[in-house]
Motif scaffolding. Structure first.
Motif, PDB file in Angstrom:
ATOM      1  N   ILE A 170       0.854  -1.197   0.000  1.00  0.00           N
ATOM      2  CA  ILE A 170       0.000   0.000   0.000  1.00  0.00           C
ATOM      3  C   ILE A 170       0.887   1.243   0.000  1.00  0.00           C
ATOM      4  CG2 ILE A 170      -0.200   0.252   2.532  1.00  0.00           C
ATOM      5  CD1 ILE A 170      -3.254   0.759   1.959  1.00  0.00           C
ATOM      6  N   GLN A 171       0.414   2.286  -0.636  1.00  0.00           N
ATOM      7  CA  GLN A 171       1.150   3.545  -0.611  1.00  0.00           C
ATOM      8  C   GLN A 171       0.253   4.604   0.018  1.00  0.00           C
ATOM      9  OE1 GLN A 171       2.470   5.411  -4.362  1.00  0.00           O
ATOM     10  NE2 GLN A 171       4.480   5.560  -3.410  1.00  0.00           N
ATOM     11  N   LEU A 172       0.722   5.243   1.078  1.00  0.00           N
ATOM     12  CA  LEU A 172      -0.070   6.250   1.796  1.00  0.00           C
ATOM     13  C   LEU A 172       0.507   7.631   1.490  1.00  0.00           C
ATOM     14  CD1 LEU A 172      -0.187   4.326   5.208  1.00  0.00           C
ATOM     15  CD2 LEU A 172      -1.916   4.298   3.394  1.00  0.00           C
ATOM     16  N   HIS A 173      -0.297   8.427   0.811  1.00  0.00           N
ATOM     17  CA  HIS A 173       0.183   9.750   0.392  1.00  0.00           C
ATOM     18  C   HIS A 173       0.077  10.777   1.523  1.00  0.00           C
ATOM     19  CE1 HIS A 173       0.761   8.419  -3.672  1.00  0.00           C
ATOM     20  NE2 HIS A 173      -0.435   7.841  -3.629  1.00  0.00           N
ATOM     21  N   ASP A 174       0.863  11.837   1.407  1.00  0.00           N
ATOM     22  CA  ASP A 174       0.846  12.936   2.391  1.00  0.00           C
ATOM     23  C   ASP A 174       0.904  12.395   3.808  1.00  0.00           C
ATOM     24  OD1 ASP A 174       0.561  14.799   0.301  1.00  0.00           O
ATOM     25  OD2 ASP A 174      -1.580  14.318   0.198  1.00  0.00           O
ATOM     26  N   PHE A 175       1.904  11.613   4.098  1.00  0.00           N
ATOM     27  CA  PHE A 175       1.957  10.886   5.368  1.00  0.00           C
ATOM     28  C   PHE A 175       2.312  11.787   6.549  1.00  0.00           C
ATOM     29  CE2 PHE A 175       3.940   7.955   8.456  1.00  0.00           C
ATOM     30  CZ  PHE A 175       2.824   7.162   8.686  1.00  0.00           C
ATOM     31  N   LEU A 176       3.362  12.587   6.392  1.00  0.00           N
ATOM     32  CA  LEU A 176       3.724  13.485   7.504  1.00  0.00           C
ATOM     33  C   LEU A 176       2.860  14.745   7.450  1.00  0.00           C
ATOM     34  CD1 LEU A 176       7.640  13.370   7.665  1.00  0.00           C
ATOM     35  CD2 LEU A 176       5.978  11.919   8.836  1.00  0.00           C
ATOM     36  N   LEU A 177       2.731  15.410   8.574  1.00  0.00           N
ATOM     37  CA  LEU A 177       1.939  16.652   8.638  1.00  0.00           C
ATOM     38  C   LEU A 177       2.470  17.667   7.617  1.00  0.00           C
ATOM     39  CD1 LEU A 177       1.756  16.980  12.513  1.00  0.00           C
ATOM     40  CD2 LEU A 177      -0.169  16.566  10.967  1.00  0.00           C
ATOM     41  N   PRO A 178       1.583  18.429   6.976  1.00  0.00           N
ATOM     42  CA  PRO A 178       2.034  19.359   5.930  1.00  0.00           C
ATOM     43  C   PRO A 178       3.111  20.329   6.395  1.00  0.00           C
ATOM     44  CG  PRO A 178      -0.373  19.303   6.063  1.00  0.00           C
ATOM     45  CD  PRO A 178       0.133  18.434   7.162  1.00  0.00           C
ATOM     46  N   SER A 179       3.018  20.800   7.645  1.00  0.00           N
ATOM     47  CA  SER A 179       4.015  21.780   8.108  1.00  0.00           C
ATOM     48  C   SER A 179       5.415  21.155   8.093  1.00  0.00           C
ATOM     49  CB  SER A 179       3.671  22.258   9.517  1.00  0.00           C
ATOM     50  OG  SER A 179       3.556  21.117  10.360  1.00  0.00           O
ATOM     51  N   ILE A 180       5.502  19.890   8.469  1.00  0.00           N
ATOM     52  CA  ILE A 180       6.807  19.210   8.505  1.00  0.00           C
ATOM     53  C   ILE A 180       7.263  18.916   7.078  1.00  0.00           C
ATOM     54  CG2 ILE A 180       7.988  17.083   9.219  1.00  0.00           C
ATOM     55  CD1 ILE A 180       5.944  17.054  11.596  1.00  0.00           C
ATOM     56  N   ALA A 181       6.338  18.394   6.264  1.00  0.00           N
ATOM     57  CA  ALA A 181       6.692  18.015   4.898  1.00  0.00           C
ATOM     58  C   ALA A 181       7.121  19.236   4.081  1.00  0.00           C
ATOM     59  CB  ALA A 181       5.503  17.321   4.239  1.00  0.00           C
ATOM     60  N   ASP A 182       6.393  20.351   4.231  1.00  0.00           N
ATOM     61  CA  ASP A 182       6.698  21.531   3.413  1.00  0.00           C
ATOM     62  C   ASP A 182       8.097  22.058   3.685  1.00  0.00           C
ATOM     63  OD1 ASP A 182       4.266  21.248   2.329  1.00  0.00           O
ATOM     64  OD2 ASP A 182       3.304  22.907   3.418  1.00  0.00           O
ATOM     65  N   SER A 183       8.462  22.097   4.967  1.00  0.00           N
ATOM     66  CA  SER A 183       9.799  22.642   5.253  1.00  0.00           C
ATOM     67  C   SER A 183      10.872  21.672   4.767  1.00  0.00           C
ATOM     68  CB  SER A 183       9.935  22.993   6.737  1.00  0.00           C
ATOM     69  OG  SER A 183      10.575  21.989   7.446  1.00  0.00           O
ATOM     70  N   LEU A 184      10.599  20.367   4.848  1.00  0.00           N
ATOM     71  CA  LEU A 184      11.557  19.383   4.319  1.00  0.00           C
ATOM     72  C   LEU A 184      11.731  19.544   2.817  1.00  0.00           C
ATOM     73  CD1 LEU A 184      11.012  15.857   5.897  1.00  0.00           C
ATOM     74  CD2 LEU A 184      13.197  16.911   5.333  1.00  0.00           C
ATOM     75  N   ARG A 185      10.594  19.729   2.129  1.00  0.00           N
ATOM     76  CA  ARG A 185      10.637  19.863   0.664  1.00  0.00           C
ATOM     77  C   ARG A 185      11.568  21.001   0.237  1.00  0.00           C
ATOM     78  NH1 ARG A 185       6.265  18.657  -3.029  1.00  0.00           N
ATOM     79  NH2 ARG A 185       4.766  18.982  -1.379  1.00  0.00           N
ATOM     80  N   GLU A 186      11.430  22.134   0.932  1.00  0.00           N
ATOM     81  CA  GLU A 186      12.261  23.292   0.595  1.00  0.00           C
ATOM     82  C   GLU A 186      13.738  22.991   0.805  1.00  0.00           C
ATOM     83  OE1 GLU A 186      11.359  25.864  -1.137  1.00  0.00           O
ATOM     84  OE2 GLU A 186       9.478  24.728  -1.122  1.00  0.00           O
ATOM     85  N   LYS A 187      14.035  22.366   1.946  1.00  0.00           N
ATOM     86  CA  LYS A 187      15.434  22.061   2.272  1.00  0.00           C
ATOM     87  C   LYS A 187      16.038  21.079   1.257  1.00  0.00           C
ATOM     88  CE  LYS A 187      15.451  22.751   7.263  1.00  0.00           C
ATOM     89  NZ  LYS A 187      16.253  23.974   7.267  1.00  0.00           N
ATOM     90  N   LEU A 188      15.262  20.074   0.892  1.00  0.00           N
ATOM     91  CA  LEU A 188      15.789  19.064  -0.042  1.00  0.00           C
ATOM     92  C   LEU A 188      16.002  19.672  -1.422  1.00  0.00           C
ATOM     93  CD1 LEU A 188      13.660  15.956   1.005  1.00  0.00           C
ATOM     94  CD2 LEU A 188      16.023  16.441   1.581  1.00  0.00           C
ATOM     95  N   LYS A 189      15.080  20.531  -1.826  1.00  0.00           N
ATOM     96  CA  LYS A 189      15.214  21.189  -3.128  1.00  0.00           C
ATOM     97  C   LYS A 189      16.484  22.017  -3.170  1.00  0.00           C
ATOM     98  CE  LYS A 189      10.836  21.976  -5.436  1.00  0.00           C
ATOM     99  NZ  LYS A 189       9.689  22.864  -5.392  1.00  0.00           N
ATOM    100  N   ARG A 190      16.715  22.766  -2.078  1.00  0.00           N
ATOM    101  CA  ARG A 190      17.916  23.607  -2.010  1.00  0.00           C
ATOM    102  C   ARG A 190      19.176  22.732  -2.082  1.00  0.00           C
ATOM    103  NH1 ARG A 190      17.265  26.593   2.981  1.00  0.00           N
ATOM    104  NH2 ARG A 190      15.085  26.677   2.425  1.00  0.00           N
ATOM    105  N   GLU A 191      19.121  21.606  -1.376  1.00  0.00           N
ATOM    106  CA  GLU A 191      20.284  20.701  -1.360  1.00  0.00           C
ATOM    107  C   GLU A 191      20.539  20.144  -2.763  1.00  0.00           C
ATOM    108  OE1 GLU A 191      21.752  20.631   1.484  1.00  0.00           O
ATOM    109  OE2 GLU A 191      23.279  19.086   1.178  1.00  0.00           O
ATOM    110  N   ASP A 192      19.444  19.831  -3.494  1.00  0.00           N
ATOM    111  CA  ASP A 192      19.589  19.286  -4.844  1.00  0.00           C
ATOM    112  C   ASP A 192      20.155  20.309  -5.823  1.00  0.00           C
ATOM    113  OD1 ASP A 192      19.044  16.571  -4.973  1.00  0.00           O
ATOM    114  OD2 ASP A 192      16.877  16.870  -4.917  1.00  0.00           O
ATOM    115  N   SER A 193      19.972  21.583  -5.526  1.00  0.00           N
ATOM    116  CA  SER A 193      20.485  22.564  -6.496  1.00  0.00           C
ATOM    117  C   SER A 193      21.881  23.073  -6.125  1.00  0.00           C
ATOM    118  CB  SER A 193      19.503  23.725  -6.653  1.00  0.00           C
ATOM    119  OG  SER A 193      19.284  24.290  -5.391  1.00  0.00           O
ATOM    120  N   ARG A 194      22.415  22.573  -5.008  1.00  0.00           N
ATOM    121  CA  ARG A 194      23.769  22.991  -4.598  1.00  0.00           C
ATOM    122  C   ARG A 194      24.842  22.330  -5.450  1.00  0.00           C
ATOM    123  NH1 ARG A 194      25.780  23.660   1.237  1.00  0.00           N
ATOM    124  NH2 ARG A 194      25.166  21.508   1.605  1.00  0.00           N
ATOM    125  N   ASN A 195      25.867  23.095  -5.819  1.00  0.00           N
ATOM    126  CA  ASN A 195      27.008  22.533  -6.557  1.00  0.00           C
ATOM    127  C   ASN A 195      26.610  21.749  -7.787  1.00  0.00           C
ATOM    128  OD1 ASN A 195      29.084  23.493  -5.045  1.00  0.00           O
ATOM    129  ND2 ASN A 195      28.982  21.785  -3.585  1.00  0.00           N
TER     130      ASN A 195
END
Ligand SMILES: O=C(O)CCC(=O)C(=O)O
Ligand SMILES: [Fe+2]
Length: 519
Positions: free
Chosen positions: A301-326
């Motif tokens: 089974i795949q459960l979407h939007d698993f973590l609370l949006p406030s936690i997920a949103d801040s993670l998304r931003e951080k990961l995106k920034r990390e992916d665009s580094r170097n």
């Protein structure tokens, strides 16, 4: 003498050889340029393009187009002697006594059998062949003749290099990165010795979207079996290439949870702490029952939007920034290493970055720390273990969790790297952004579960539909989704190599829970 097939310089060069000319590092190999008569090789390329059918093949190990086995040309191409005369002559020449004598002289490999074992491989953008050793049966010398782009220079940014890996300090496994990298230059030929446990090599993904890497490759076989037993689990290269068919992406199970019920599972069963992290809908008793029914019917089974949006949103931003580094360094083998992230290999089994900061908490990384917080507060908690037991119907004990980053153009795991020995629940909390780019599977990054029987011997990993091959599940990465898969003895899984054309990494926290008994 064969000057309508070979170049004059090659004929002169080969007539002068009196002792082996191989380079020793990382294992005996040689790269010879301008081998064939240019016109002759162009005719071969034209016949390959115009007369042979190329079939797309993809497994955990490779993605490539392959033509008919050249050993069976006459059976597969109508009137082959007339329609593909140059390919016929090339094949005949390669396995002639004269050419085999050259191979013996040039490599010092001992006497060779005349068995024809060759095929043509075509790599377009995204095609690749991951690290393997070529060891099957009596294979003694691997050869690859490159027919890529006769009128253009092949450069490093086009990808498609043949890379050779040395054995690392443990004396058993290849190191994380190669030490020799050879361009697939028009009219060049690479030879290397097939050495069990040594001759590890890979074809880097072709990143050019305009150039095509074309090769005729195969093996010269030893007269007798000489320690040429297959060492590693998965059959590699030709046998596997021939065995594989078109890839099939079966649908995965997913449910959307309605936020209407108020009755929640008892607080002593689920740590109240989980409420601070997980969307409340997933903790509601009735929804847990629904998930369990689904999981028990489907096995995943795949459960979407698993973590609370406030936690997920801040993670998304951080990961995106990390992916665009170097970004200009991405594609280098040590890209994004350090600060707690290190390469997990060896590359004939897997390559990805794993986050394991030192206990002194000095050499750390912000994104890694945020993911570690999720690991500590969600997947590794007793509350999560209880929740998992409730949603799966199995009593589960936490075995391990790991924070992983699969970098574009570099990372993967292979089937057989992880064969399940008992019943377990594979839990993957994925944070990979950009859902639409991953759905087709073209960029890789999906997780695939299949039975080891399907990947052994001549069986096809992907072909057939889900009804015929029920153990097969393929799951595209989705941001903030939790995937649960029940795996039993004899199941294996892999994360498909991520293309250099992917816009970011696959990030996940993978966990394993051992199933004790049904609750
Ligand atoms: O095409 C190449 O450079 C290598 C191919 C290879 O390793 C294989 O087919 O086993
Ligand atoms: Fe190979």
């Amino acid at each position: 003498m064969h000057d309508d097939i070979c170049s004059r310089s090659f004929l002169e060069f080969s007539s002068r050889i009196t002792s082996p000319i191989v380079n020793a590092v990382p294992y005996p190999h040689v790269n010879i340029h301008n081998v064939f008569n240019d016109r002759f090789l162009r005719e071969c390329l034209a016949e390959l393009k115009d007369q042979l059918t190329a079939n797309f093949k993809e497994t955990d190990l490779f993605k490539v187009y392959q033509t008919t086995d050249l050993a069976n040309l006459q059976d597969c191409v109508p009137r082959a002697r007339v329609t593909v005369p140059h390919l016929f002559r090339l094949r005949q020449y390669l396995y002639s006594e004269a050419f085999r004598d050259f191979i013996v002289q040039a490599t010092g490999c001992g006497s060779l059998d005349g068995a024809v074992d060759c095929s043509c491989n075509i790599y377009t953008a995204g095609c690749h062949l991951l690290c393997h050793d070529d060891v099957i049966g009596t294979r003694r010398i691997s050869y690859i003749i490159y027919l890529s782009e006769p009128d253009e220079v092949w450069t490093g940014t086009d990808g498609g290099q043949l890379e050779l890996y040395p054995i690392g300090p443990d004396g058993k496994n290849p190191t994380d990165s190669p030490v020799v990298s050879m361009m697939p230059e028009w009219n060049s030929m690479v030879l290397f010795e097939v050495l069990p446990g040594h001759s590890f090599h890979a074809v880097r993904e072709v990143s050019s979207i305009t150039k095509t890497r074309v090769s005729i490759s195969g093996w010269f076989h030893a007269k007798q079996i000489k320690q040429a037993e297959k060492r590693y689990g998965a059959p590699s290269t030709l046998q596997q290439l021939q065995a594989a068919g078109d890839i099939y992406y079966p649908p995965y199970t997913s449910v959307s949870i309605a936020a209407r019920s108020s009755r929640q599972i008892a607080e002593h069963e689920l740590s109240s702490f989980l409420h601070k992290w997980v969307k409340p809908e997933y903790l509601i008793h009735e929804n847990i029952i629904r998930i369990r029914e689904h999981f028990q019917n489907e096995g995943s089974i795949q459960l979407h939007d698993f973590l609370l949006p406030s936690i997920a949103d801040s993670l998304r931003e951080k990961l995106k920034r990390e992916d665009s580094r170097n970004r200009r360094k991405c594609g280098q083998y040590d890209y994004a290493c350090g600060h707690g992230w290190s390469v997990k290999g060896p590359p004939h089994i897997r390559r990805y970055l794993s986050y394991q900061p030192d206990s002194a908490r000095t050499n750390r990384n912000d994104v890694g720390d945020r993911l570690e917080e999720v690991l500590i507060n969600v997947t590794s908690t007793v509350g999560f273990q209880n929740w998992l037991s409730a949603v799966t119907g199995f009593h589960c004990t936490h075995a391990f969790s790991e924070i992983r980053r699969f970098r574009a153009g570099l990372d993967y795991t292979l089937a057989h790297s992880d064969i399940f020995k008992d019943s377990q629940i594979d839990v993957d909390l994925c944070f990979t952004s950009g859902p639409s780019q991953w759905l087709s599977g073209d960029l890789g990054g999906y997780q695939c579960f299949t039975s080891t029987e399907a990947t052994d011997g001549a069986a096809d990993v992907y072909s057939g539909d889900i009804a015929e091959n029920e153990s097969l599940r393929s799951i595209a990465p989705t941001f903030n989704s939790l995937t649960l898969v029940k795996v039993d003895k004899g199941i294996t899984n892999f994360v498909k190599f991520i293309s250099t054309h992917a816009k970011g990494s696959r990030w996940d926290i993978t966990s394993r829970f051992v199933v004790a008994k049904s609750t």
